[in-house]
Design a protein around this motif. Structure first.
Motif, mmCIF file in Angstrom:
data_model
loop_
_atom_site.group_PDB
_atom_site.id
_atom_site.type_symbol
_atom_site.label_atom_id
_atom_site.label_comp_id
_atom_site.label_asym_id
_atom_site.label_seq_id
_atom_site.Cartn_x
_atom_site.Cartn_y
_atom_site.Cartn_z
ATOM 1 N N GLU A 202 8.522 -0.146 10.365
ATOM 2 C CA GLU A 202 8.513 1.013 9.375
ATOM 3 C C GLU A 202 8.676 0.165 8.116
ATOM 4 O OE1 GLU A 202 8.489 4.059 8.784
ATOM 5 O OE2 GLU A 202 8.811 5.138 10.647
ATOM 6 N N VAL A 203 7.363 -0.268 7.692
ATOM 7 C CA VAL A 203 7.524 -1.188 6.404
ATOM 8 C C VAL A 203 7.499 -0.154 5.427
ATOM 9 C CG1 VAL A 203 6.402 -3.324 7.522
ATOM 10 C CG2 VAL A 203 4.915 -1.317 6.694
ATOM 11 N N THR A 204 7.956 -0.851 4.388
ATOM 12 C CA THR A 204 8.107 -0.151 2.832
ATOM 13 C C THR A 204 6.961 -0.037 2.194
ATOM 14 O OG1 THR A 204 8.984 -1.945 1.760
ATOM 15 C CG2 THR A 204 10.711 -0.555 2.901
ATOM 16 N N GLU B 243 6.845 -3.625 0.850
ATOM 17 C CA GLU B 243 6.350 -4.579 1.464
ATOM 18 C C GLU B 243 4.559 -4.581 1.686
ATOM 19 O OE1 GLU B 243 9.970 -5.553 4.534
ATOM 20 O OE2 GLU B 243 8.978 -3.594 4.769
ATOM 21 N N ILE B 244 4.261 -3.590 1.892
ATOM 22 C CA ILE B 244 2.692 -3.319 2.148
ATOM 23 C C ILE B 244 2.028 -3.710 0.966
ATOM 24 C CG2 ILE B 244 0.864 -1.703 2.440
ATOM 25 C CD1 ILE B 244 2.895 0.330 3.930
ATOM 26 N N TYR C 139 2.151 -7.586 1.026
ATOM 27 C CA TYR C 139 1.430 -8.197 2.188
ATOM 28 C C TYR C 139 0.044 -8.443 1.883
ATOM 29 C CZ TYR C 139 -0.404 -8.990 6.823
ATOM 30 O OH TYR C 139 -1.096 -9.621 8.179
ATOM 31 N N TRP D 133 -2.036 0.499 6.340
ATOM 32 C CA TRP D 133 -0.653 0.211 6.632
ATOM 33 C C TRP D 133 0.088 1.529 6.550
ATOM 34 C CZ3 TRP D 133 2.299 -3.116 9.223
ATOM 35 C CH2 TRP D 133 1.843 -4.249 9.705
ATOM 36 N N ARG E 194 2.345 2.140 9.918
ATOM 37 C CA ARG E 194 3.887 1.861 9.964
ATOM 38 C C ARG E 194 4.780 2.816 10.999
ATOM 39 N NH1 ARG E 194 5.071 2.767 3.622
ATOM 40 N NH2 ARG E 194 4.258 4.855 3.414
ATOM 41 N N PHE F 193 6.069 -8.049 10.730
ATOM 42 C CA PHE F 193 5.864 -6.508 10.709
ATOM 43 C C PHE F 193 5.324 -6.096 12.037
ATOM 44 C CE2 PHE F 193 4.260 -7.566 5.969
ATOM 45 C CZ PHE F 193 5.789 -7.499 5.516
#
Length: 213
Positions: free
Chosen positions: A141-143, A146-147, A150, A104, A108, A172
């Protein structure tokens, strides 16, 4: 298990996959497949380009199930396999949580191509129709937070490419270019083409409840 044929002469559909998302997609499309898990060792396709890997694994899964005694007589057996291509690399299910996080972080803000191989065998005739569908997937553009959150849910550990578009991962994915169902795991338009190629009607495969008006 005794052999079974639909009383109207319509073949049963057998799904050679353990994927609940594929099963749900087919059921929502009016089909009611029997699930028989192939148990194929996916490492057999290691080293192949992503497009070829997806198709070969689909063919192996289809062949493994079609030859079993418990398959309904005259059934259509469907094997599928999905692979995400990113930077030329084939990404199936991640090895573990660390691998999923690493993926991820690489995915991203970028896009990859999701390939799903489809192989359909008519056990009545022995004929096979196979093809691969491709869909470009754009990732948000996940942080890092967030990764981590998830991956902690466990969802990305069980799916090709470490993401879903129909589950927690849907937020996402910012867009796709191609068939949405292909990203879920089975391209309905492509499957319809394969059914027709083998001489059958797509609408005849609908379950009685779906055909009822």
């Amino acid at each position: 298990m005794p052999s079974v044929v639909n009383v109207r002469g319509v073949p049963n559909l057998v799904l050679a996959s353990a994927s609940p998302a594929r099963l749900t997609t087919l059921r929502n499309a009016g089909l009611d497949p029997t699930v028989i898990i192939s148990g194929v060792d996916e490492s057999q396709a290691d080293g192949l380009p992503p497009f070829e890997m997806a198709l070969q694994l689909a063919e192996l899964k289809c062949a493994a199930v079609a030859g079993r005694d418990g398959v309904p007589e005259g059934a259509l057996v469907l094997g599928c396999d999905s692979v995400l291509e990113l930077d030329g690399e084939a990404l199936g299910k991640p090895d573990d949580a660390t691998d999923a996080v690493r993926r991820w972080q690489s995915m991203r803000g970028r896009s990859g191509v999701l390939y799903t191989g489809h192989c359909l065998r008519d056990t009545a005739t022995g004929q096979v129709a196979a093809a691969t569908a491709s869909t470009t997937v754009y990732f948000a553009e996940v942080t890092d937070e967030e990764i981590d959150a998830y991956v902690a849910t466990g969802e990305p550990l069980h799916v090709a490419g470490a993401f879903t578009v129909d589950g927690l991962g849907g937020a996402f994915v910012t867009g796709i270019d191609g068939d949405h169902h292909n990203v879920v795991g089975v391209s309905l338009p492509l499957l319809r083409d394969l059914v027709i190629e083998l001489g059958h009607s797509w609408t005849e495969l609908w379950s009685p409840g779906a055909r009822r008006t």
